[in-house]
Design a protein around this motif. Structure first.
Motif, PDB file in Angstrom:
ATOM      1  N   ILE A 118       0.833  -1.208   0.000  1.00 13.98           N
ATOM      2  CA  ILE A 118       0.000   0.000   0.000  1.00 13.98           C
ATOM      3  C   ILE A 118       0.868   1.258   0.000  1.00 13.98           C
ATOM      4  O   ILE A 118       0.510   2.260  -0.623  1.00 13.98           O
ATOM      5  N   GLU A 119       2.008   1.209   0.654  1.00  9.58           N
ATOM      6  CA  GLU A 119       2.904   2.378   0.646  1.00  9.58           C
ATOM      7  C   GLU A 119       3.354   2.709  -0.782  1.00  9.58           C
ATOM      8  O   GLU A 119       3.368   3.874  -1.178  1.00  9.58           O
ATOM      9  N   ALA A 120       3.691   1.677  -1.550  1.00 11.69           N
ATOM     10  CA  ALA A 120       4.112   1.896  -2.947  1.00 11.69           C
ATOM     11  C   ALA A 120       2.945   2.409  -3.786  1.00 11.69           C
ATOM     12  O   ALA A 120       3.122   3.299  -4.628  1.00 11.69           O
ATOM     13  N   ILE A 121       1.768   1.878  -3.548  1.00  9.57           N
ATOM     14  CA  ILE A 121       0.573   2.278  -4.304  1.00  9.57           C
ATOM     15  C   ILE A 121       0.224   3.735  -4.003  1.00  9.57           C
ATOM     16  O   ILE A 121      -0.090   4.509  -4.912  1.00  9.57           O
ATOM     17  N   LEU A 122       0.258   4.108  -2.727  1.00 11.36           N
ATOM     18  CA  LEU A 122      -0.066   5.491  -2.361  1.00 11.36           C
ATOM     19  C   LEU A 122       0.935   6.463  -2.975  1.00 11.36           C
ATOM     20  O   LEU A 122       0.552   7.517  -3.501  1.00 11.36           O
ATOM     21  N   GLU A 123       2.206   6.117  -2.914  1.00  8.91           N
ATOM     22  CA  GLU A 123       3.237   6.980  -3.507  1.00  8.91           C
ATOM     23  C   GLU A 123       2.990   7.154  -5.004  1.00  8.91           C
ATOM     24  O   GLU A 123       3.069   8.265  -5.536  1.00  8.91           O
ATOM     25  N   TYR A 124       2.660   6.065  -5.679  1.00 10.02           N
ATOM     26  CA  TYR A 124       2.392   6.132  -7.111  1.00 10.02           C
ATOM     27  C   TYR A 124       1.125   6.956  -7.390  1.00 10.02           C
ATOM     28  O   TYR A 124       1.109   7.804  -8.295  1.00 10.02           O
ATOM     29  N   GLY A 125       0.083   6.719  -6.621  1.00 12.15           N
ATOM     30  CA  GLY A 125      -1.180   7.418  -6.841  1.00 12.15           C
ATOM     31  C   GLY A 125      -1.077   8.914  -6.649  1.00 12.15           C
ATOM     32  O   GLY A 125      -1.534   9.701  -7.491  1.00 12.15           O
ATOM     33  N   PHE A 126      -0.468   9.343  -5.549  1.00  5.94           N
ATOM     34  CA  PHE A 126      -0.348  10.776  -5.297  1.00  5.94           C
ATOM     35  C   PHE A 126       0.754  11.414  -6.138  1.00  5.94           C
ATOM     36  O   PHE A 126       0.655  12.580  -6.502  1.00  5.94           O
ATOM     37  N   GLY A 127       1.780  10.634  -6.488  1.00  5.01           N
ATOM     38  CA  GLY A 127       2.887  11.173  -7.272  1.00  5.01           C
ATOM     39  C   GLY A 127       2.618  11.120  -8.767  1.00  5.01           C
ATOM     40  O   GLY A 127       2.322  12.142  -9.396  1.00  5.01           O
ATOM     41  N   GLU A 128       2.646   9.935  -9.336  1.00  6.51           N
ATOM     42  CA  GLU A 128       2.544   9.765 -10.792  1.00  6.51           C
ATOM     43  C   GLU A 128       1.144  10.046 -11.337  1.00  6.51           C
ATOM     44  O   GLU A 128       1.000  10.635 -12.398  1.00  6.51           O
ATOM     45  N   MET A 129       0.113   9.603 -10.621  1.00  7.03           N
ATOM     46  CA  MET A 129      -1.251   9.791 -11.105  1.00  7.03           C
ATOM     47  C   MET A 129      -1.829  11.153 -10.716  1.00  7.03           C
ATOM     48  O   MET A 129      -2.887  11.524 -11.186  1.00  7.03           O
ATOM     49  N   LYS A 130      -1.134  11.855  -9.827  1.00  2.63           N
ATOM     50  CA  LYS A 130      -1.562  13.190  -9.382  1.00  2.63           C
ATOM     51  C   LYS A 130      -2.954  13.170  -8.746  1.00  2.63           C
ATOM     52  O   LYS A 130      -3.764  14.078  -8.940  1.00  2.63           O
ATOM     53  N   LEU A 131      -3.236  12.112  -7.967  1.00  2.00           N
ATOM     54  CA  LEU A 131      -4.534  12.012  -7.309  1.00  2.00           C
ATOM     55  C   LEU A 131      -4.638  13.022  -6.177  1.00  2.00           C
ATOM     56  O   LEU A 131      -3.651  13.330  -5.509  1.00  2.00           O
ATOM     57  N   GLN A 132      -5.833  13.494  -5.957  1.00  2.00           N
ATOM     58  CA  GLN A 132      -6.155  14.357  -4.826  1.00  2.00           C
ATOM     59  C   GLN A 132      -6.762  13.521  -3.691  1.00  2.00           C
ATOM     60  O   GLN A 132      -6.615  13.855  -2.529  1.00  2.00           O
ATOM     61  N   ARG A 133      -7.454  12.441  -4.067  1.00  7.46           N
ATOM     62  CA  ARG A 133      -8.193  11.637  -3.092  1.00  7.46           C
ATOM     63  C   ARG A 133      -8.096  10.164  -3.478  1.00  7.46           C
ATOM     64  O   ARG A 133      -8.298   9.806  -4.631  1.00  7.46           O
ATOM     65  N   ILE A 134      -7.793   9.324  -2.485  1.00  6.75           N
ATOM     66  CA  ILE A 134      -7.805   7.876  -2.657  1.00  6.75           C
ATOM     67  C   ILE A 134      -8.803   7.319  -1.659  1.00  6.75           C
ATOM     68  O   ILE A 134      -8.755   7.640  -0.469  1.00  6.75           O
ATOM     69  N   GLU A 135      -9.722   6.494  -2.173  1.00  5.69           N
ATOM     70  CA  GLU A 135     -10.777   5.919  -1.342  1.00  5.69           C
ATOM     71  C   GLU A 135     -10.568   4.421  -1.157  1.00  5.69           C
ATOM     72  O   GLU A 135      -9.983   3.762  -2.016  1.00  5.69           O
ATOM     73  N   ALA A 136     -11.064   3.910  -0.039  1.00  8.28           N
ATOM     74  CA  ALA A 136     -11.093   2.467   0.218  1.00  8.28           C
ATOM     75  C   ALA A 136     -12.484   2.130   0.730  1.00  8.28           C
ATOM     76  O   ALA A 136     -12.953   2.749   1.690  1.00  8.28           O
TER      77      ALA A 136
END
Length: 186
Positions: A118-136
């Motif tokens: 999840i740490e790698a996924i969050l880094e990718y999501g907020f960094g590369e994908m430029k997400l503002q919000r991640i939901e679970a």
């Protein structure tokens, strides 16, 4: 809409390689996707055939091709066998948000694998994908998943009643979220 995800990204952590899942991974996927304990909170009934695993792989390919998500196969470094998957689905570019989803072979539960992934996924999501919000979205009885996202500073926003049909009944789901500002202040 501009395609955010170009070449399939490979993510690496201390112990893991997160890579694209291939058709040749169907038998290893079937091993954990047929386990009733793994599937208890997945939203689907346990798989019975390799064809069902191939359908799941086709779905992963379709969300990536359609720019609505990306799902990585989790492998232990040096062992190229998929032991679970983790990724984004329901990506909405206009709103810079996506949901996460994951599952892991039961023999790897409690070993920090999901936390590392999840740490790698969050880094990718907020960094590369430029997400503002991640939901679970998590079923209330899935205490381990609730604890996982809470340890990563996700906020429980509420309960979505009878939100998802799992093949037998409708399930309630907790809505958790992590904002980019929350992530950056961790």
């Amino acid at each position: 809409m501009e395609k955010v995800l170009q070449d399939f990204p490979v993510l690496e952590t201390e112990r893991l390689i997160l890579r694209q899942i291939r058709k040749t991974d169907a038998s290893s996927m079937l091993k954990y996707l047929s386990d009733k304990d793994v599937m208890e909170h997945y939203g689907l009934l346990p798989f019975k055939t390799e064809e069902e695993a191939l359908d799941e792989i086709a779905w992963y390919d379709s969300i990536y091709a359609g720019n609505t998500g990306v799902r990585w196969g989790i492998t232990i470094k040096g062992v190229d066998e998929v032991i679970g998957s983790f990724g984004f689905l329901n990506y909405v570019a206009q709103h810079s948000r996506s949901q996460i989803g994951y599952e892991l072979d039961k023999q790897f539960w409690g070993k920090g694998i999901a936390s590392e992934a999840i740490e790698a996924i969050l880094e990718y999501g907020f960094g590369e994908m430029k997400l503002q919000r991640i939901e679970a979205l998590i079923e209330p009885p899935n205490v381990a998943s609730c604890k996982l996202v809470e340890r990563k500073d996700f906020i429980k926003e509420g309960l979505l009643r009878s939100y998802e049909f799992n093949g037998k009944k409708f399930d309630d789901l907790y809505m958790y979220s992590l904002l980019k500002s929350d992530y950056e202040s961790m």
